[in-house]
Write a protein that holds these residues in place. Structure first.
Motif, short mmCIF file in Angstrom:
data_model
loop_
_atom_site.label_atom_id
_atom_site.label_comp_id
_atom_site.label_asym_id
_atom_site.label_seq_id
_atom_site.Cartn_x
_atom_site.Cartn_y
_atom_site.Cartn_z
N ALA A 112 0.82 -1.21 0.00
CA ALA A 112 0.00 0.00 0.00
C ALA A 112 0.86 1.26 0.00
O ALA A 112 0.40 2.32 -0.42
CB ALA A 112 -0.92 0.01 1.22
N GLY A 113 2.11 1.15 0.47
CA GLY A 113 2.98 2.30 0.55
C GLY A 113 3.96 2.14 1.69
O GLY A 113 4.27 1.02 2.10
N ASP A 163 5.04 -1.29 3.69
CA ASP A 163 3.95 -2.26 3.84
C ASP A 163 4.26 -3.53 3.04
O ASP A 163 4.61 -3.45 1.86
CB ASP A 163 2.65 -1.60 3.33
CG ASP A 163 1.48 -2.56 3.29
OD1 ASP A 163 1.21 -3.19 4.33
OD2 ASP A 163 0.86 -2.69 2.22
N ARG A 164 4.13 -4.68 3.68
CA ARG A 164 4.28 -6.00 3.07
C ARG A 164 5.69 -6.27 2.52
O ARG A 164 5.85 -7.05 1.60
CB ARG A 164 3.26 -6.23 1.96
CG ARG A 164 1.85 -6.22 2.48
CD ARG A 164 0.89 -6.50 1.35
NE ARG A 164 -0.46 -6.52 1.86
CZ ARG A 164 -1.39 -7.34 1.45
NH1 ARG A 164 -1.14 -8.21 0.53
NH2 ARG A 164 -2.59 -7.28 1.95
N TYR A 165 6.69 -5.59 3.05
CA TYR A 165 8.05 -5.85 2.61
C TYR A 165 9.01 -5.72 3.78
O TYR A 165 8.99 -4.72 4.50
CB TYR A 165 8.47 -4.88 1.51
CG TYR A 165 9.92 -5.06 1.09
CD1 TYR A 165 10.34 -6.25 0.49
CD2 TYR A 165 10.87 -4.07 1.32
CE1 TYR A 165 11.66 -6.43 0.11
CE2 TYR A 165 12.19 -4.25 0.95
CZ TYR A 165 12.58 -5.43 0.35
OH TYR A 165 13.88 -5.62 0.00
N GLN A 166 9.83 -6.74 3.95
CA GLN A 166 10.87 -6.72 4.97
C GLN A 166 12.21 -6.90 4.28
O GLN A 166 12.49 -7.95 3.69
CB GLN A 166 10.66 -7.85 5.98
CG GLN A 166 11.72 -7.86 7.06
CD GLN A 166 11.40 -8.87 8.15
OE1 GLN A 166 10.42 -8.71 8.86
NE2 GLN A 166 12.21 -9.89 8.26
N PRO A 167 13.07 -5.87 4.30
CA PRO A 167 14.37 -5.98 3.63
C PRO A 167 15.23 -7.09 4.23
O PRO A 167 15.19 -7.31 5.45
CB PRO A 167 15.01 -4.60 3.89
CG PRO A 167 13.87 -3.70 4.22
CD PRO A 167 12.85 -4.55 4.89
N PRO A 168 16.01 -7.78 3.40
CA PRO A 168 16.92 -8.80 3.92
C PRO A 168 18.16 -8.13 4.50
O PRO A 168 18.68 -7.17 3.94
CB PRO A 168 17.29 -9.60 2.66
CG PRO A 168 17.20 -8.60 1.56
CD PRO A 168 16.08 -7.66 1.94
N CYS A 169 18.62 -8.61 5.64
CA CYS A 169 19.88 -8.09 6.20
C CYS A 169 21.05 -8.73 5.46
O CYS A 169 21.02 -9.92 5.16
CB CYS A 169 19.98 -8.42 7.68
SG CYS A 169 18.81 -7.50 8.70
#
Length: 193
Positions: free
Chosen positions: A94-95, A186-192
């Motif tokens: 969504a943003g 929203d709906r995104y988790q960056p990879p470490c």
């Protein structure tokens, strides 16, 4: 973090594996804001710092701080996958929520992998906060994004840019002091990395 490791050693790995997922996203082992590790001054425009990472230690976490010094275009880059070669599909998002302060208006561009270079990108305004810290939502609805005649109009759709997002690029043409404290997509988790 230390308490989690101690608790895991006391109750065993089975209990941790079956525990309910936490709503809080853990930061990366190296400096990050909402798991975004690459906040970079590009060397385009007169900025402090001139190049390299914007991340600085702040109150038990990190902030990304930059000053735009002259009336010229300045460019600050955030790689969404924490490396240049990475890209992600944000079409279901969504943003993003951003916690920041800015002494003047600037813009954020969504840059796709296939059209990374150049200023002719889809962008949305990041309003001045008068130097006060605020938390603001920036929608990925197509009508929330536009172009600037001075930078050019992209020859691809905003929807296609969302499917191959490589980075968010902050640009501004006026002197500005900017302090980023959060950027949760929203709906995104960056990879470490």
């Amino acid at each position: 973090m230390i308490a989690s490791v101690l608790l895991a050693s006391l109750i065993g790995p089975g209990a941790v594996a079956n525990a309910a997922p936490s709503r809080h996203v853990c930061e990366c082992a190296t400096p990050s804001i909402d798991r975004l590790q690459q906040w970079l001054a590009s060397g385009e425009g007169t900025t402090v710092p001139a190049t390299g990472s914007l991340l600085v230690r702040e109150r038990g976490g990190y902030a990304a701080k930059v000053a735009f010094l002259k009336a010229e275009w300045h460019v600050v880059v955030v790689w969404l996958g924490n490396k240049f070669e990475a890209q992600t599909d944000l079409s279901k998002s969504a943003g993003f929520w951003m916690t920041y302060s800015a002494t003047d208006d600037l813009y954020v561009q969504l840059r796709p992998a296939s059209h990374w270079s150049g200023g002719d990108k889809w962008l949305t305004k990041v309003p001045s906060t008068g130097g006060k810290m605020v938390k603001k939502f920036f929608s990925f609805a197509p009508d929330a994004w536009t172009t600037l005649p001075e930078l050019g109009k992209p020859d691809y759709s905003f929807a296609s840019a969302l499917t191959e997002a490589r980075g968010l690029v902050f640009v501004g043409k006026t002197p500005n002091k900017i302090d980023f404290r959060g950027l949760a997509i929203d709906r995104y988790q960056p990879p470490c990395l």
